[in-house]
Design an enzyme around this catalytic site. Sequence first.
Site, PDB file in Angstrom:
ATOM      1  N   HIS A 121       3.809 -11.004   9.249  1.00  0.00           N
ATOM      2  CA  HIS A 121       4.858 -11.258   8.396  1.00  0.00           C
ATOM      3  C   HIS A 121       5.389 -12.440   8.943  1.00  0.00           C
ATOM      4  O   HIS A 121       5.615 -12.582  10.032  1.00  0.00           O
ATOM      5  CB  HIS A 121       5.834  -9.961   8.281  1.00  0.00           C
ATOM      6  CG  HIS A 121       6.782 -10.461   7.377  1.00  0.00           C
ATOM      7  ND1 HIS A 121       6.702 -10.211   6.058  1.00  0.00           N
ATOM      8  CD2 HIS A 121       8.105 -10.818   7.427  1.00  0.00           C
ATOM      9  CE1 HIS A 121       7.881 -10.536   5.457  1.00  0.00           C
ATOM     10  NE2 HIS A 121       8.705 -10.746   6.236  1.00  0.00           N
ATOM     11  N   ASN A 150      -0.232  -5.783  10.121  1.00  0.00           N
ATOM     12  CA  ASN A 150       0.035  -6.675   9.197  1.00  0.00           C
ATOM     13  C   ASN A 150       0.847  -7.824   9.948  1.00  0.00           C
ATOM     14  O   ASN A 150       1.661  -7.695  10.939  1.00  0.00           O
ATOM     15  CB  ASN A 150       1.223  -6.172   8.276  1.00  0.00           C
ATOM     16  CG  ASN A 150       1.536  -7.177   7.102  1.00  0.00           C
ATOM     17  OD1 ASN A 150       0.612  -8.056   6.521  1.00  0.00           O
ATOM     18  ND2 ASN A 150       2.822  -7.413   6.968  1.00  0.00           N
ATOM     19  N   ASP A 164       6.991  -3.512   5.591  1.00  0.00           N
ATOM     20  CA  ASP A 164       7.421  -4.209   7.122  1.00  0.00           C
ATOM     21  C   ASP A 164       8.184  -3.352   8.044  1.00  0.00           C
ATOM     22  O   ASP A 164       8.812  -3.776   8.645  1.00  0.00           O
ATOM     23  CB  ASP A 164       8.185  -5.575   6.669  1.00  0.00           C
ATOM     24  CG  ASP A 164       7.411  -6.546   5.758  1.00  0.00           C
ATOM     25  OD1 ASP A 164       6.125  -6.572   6.068  1.00  0.00           O
ATOM     26  OD2 ASP A 164       8.012  -7.022   4.852  1.00  0.00           O
ATOM     27  N   GLU A 190       4.348   3.677   5.686  1.00  0.00           N
ATOM     28  CA  GLU A 190       5.214   3.816   4.465  1.00  0.00           C
ATOM     29  C   GLU A 190       6.359   2.684   4.156  1.00  0.00           C
ATOM     30  O   GLU A 190       6.508   2.693   2.681  1.00  0.00           O
ATOM     31  CB  GLU A 190       5.354   5.049   4.122  1.00  0.00           C
ATOM     32  CG  GLU A 190       6.513   5.891   4.603  1.00  0.00           C
ATOM     33  CD  GLU A 190       6.416   6.277   6.119  1.00  0.00           C
ATOM     34  OE1 GLU A 190       5.452   5.937   6.802  1.00  0.00           O
ATOM     35  OE2 GLU A 190       7.448   6.754   6.646  1.00  0.00           O
ATOM     36  N   ALA A 250       2.904 -19.825  15.370  1.00  0.00           N
ATOM     37  CA  ALA A 250       3.285 -18.462  15.865  1.00  0.00           C
ATOM     38  C   ALA A 250       1.985 -17.337  14.933  1.00  0.00           C
ATOM     39  O   ALA A 250       1.301 -16.672  15.771  1.00  0.00           O
ATOM     40  CB  ALA A 250       4.578 -17.776  14.995  1.00  0.00           C
ATOM     41  N   LEU A 283       0.825  -1.265  -0.046  1.00  0.00           N
ATOM     42  CA  LEU A 283       0.005   0.140  -0.178  1.00  0.00           C
ATOM     43  C   LEU A 283       0.843   1.210   0.102  1.00  0.00           C
ATOM     44  O   LEU A 283       1.723   1.453   0.534  1.00  0.00           O
ATOM     45  CB  LEU A 283      -0.729  -0.025   1.426  1.00  0.00           C
ATOM     46  CG  LEU A 283      -1.923  -1.224   1.185  1.00  0.00           C
ATOM     47  CD1 LEU A 283      -2.514  -1.433   2.587  1.00  0.00           C
ATOM     48  CD2 LEU A 283      -3.024  -0.946   0.109  1.00  0.00           C
TER      49      LEU A 283
HETATM   50  C1  GAR Z   1       1.062 -16.115   5.612  1.00  0.00           C
HETATM   51  O1  GAR Z   1       2.269 -16.943   5.813  1.00  0.00           O
HETATM   52  C2  GAR Z   1       1.462 -14.305   5.840  1.00  0.00           C
HETATM   53  O2  GAR Z   1       2.327 -14.398   6.942  1.00  0.00           O
HETATM   54  C3  GAR Z   1       2.043 -14.084   4.697  1.00  0.00           C
HETATM   55  O3  GAR Z   1       1.373 -14.712   3.685  1.00  0.00           O
HETATM   56  C4  GAR Z   1       1.049 -16.193   4.058  1.00  0.00           C
HETATM   57  C5  GAR Z   1      -0.540 -15.821   3.804  1.00  0.00           C
HETATM   58  O4  GAR Z   1      -1.364 -17.022   4.229  1.00  0.00           O
HETATM   59  N1  GAR Z   1       2.353 -12.719   4.487  1.00  0.00           N
HETATM   60  C6  GAR Z   1       3.431 -12.039   3.831  1.00  0.00           C
HETATM   61  O5  GAR Z   1       4.320 -12.631   3.381  1.00  0.00           O
HETATM   62  C7  GAR Z   1       3.189 -10.707   3.668  1.00  0.00           C
HETATM   63  N2  GAR Z   1       4.566 -10.273   3.664  1.00  0.00           N
HETATM   64  P1  GAR Z   1      -2.753 -17.104   4.613  1.00  0.00           P
HETATM   65  O6  GAR Z   1      -3.651 -16.493   3.269  1.00  0.00           O
HETATM   66  O7  GAR Z   1      -3.194 -18.627   4.556  1.00  0.00           O
HETATM   67  O8  GAR Z   1      -3.313 -16.433   5.715  1.00  0.00           O
END
Ligand code: GAR
Length: 202
Positions: free
Chosen positions: A112, A110, A153, A150, A182, A96
């Site tokens: 991560h 978020n 992460d 902005e 986690a 975003l």
């Molecule tokens: C999760 O592991 C989340 O932490 C990651 O994508 C996956 C989504 O799984 N997000 C990122 O990498 C964002 N930078 P989900 O659709 O089953 O929740």
Amino acid sequence: MDKTKIAVLVSGGGTNLQALINSQNSGVISSGEIVLVISNNANAYALERAKKAGIKAETVIKKQLGSQQAFEQKIIDILTENGIELIVLAGFMSILSEDFTKRYPERIINVHPSLIPSFCGKGFYGLKVHEEALKKGVKVTGATVHFVNEIPDGGRIIMQKAVTIRENDTAESLQKRVMEKAEWKILPQSTEKICRQIQKCK
Ligand code: GAR
């Protein structure tokens, strides 16, 4: 007092969305209510999960809208129409812009799949994060929930949980364990924590 109105933004399988829904049902989340799910992918299984839980779901496709600005404006319109107070990014695979994040200071969180500041930022998402962790040979990884600003992460960290890497881990086995041990715990816990803080300020 009215519960904090939550929107969850998704792109794929939606297991984190499911963890949020389950936590709402079990009472781990009691200060907020998921009233909306927005997906940037029409085929996301997360949309099915929302439907099954009786949560309103919208799809917003960047390609159809022509630009990042139009895409974000559409999301803002939907969030505003629904009176959203907290935005939870749960596997939302679109960065975003500052214009967007500035509108919602400390109101976007978020999850991560690493211990930030390791393996994060532009290009680090999904399975790729775990592939890089294994390549580097780190022995401990985990997940982080943070505020969104902005910098990809880069916002203040709310919660982290560590997960030990095993000798025989693959990116897939590690991803699964990081989610189970986690992400699915700290995302609902963080959501409740921030909803409670929002309620205190009302
Ligand atoms: C999760 O592991 C989340 O932490 C990651 O994508 C996956 C989504 O799984 N997000 C990122 O990498 C964002 N930078 P989900 O659709 O089953 O929740």
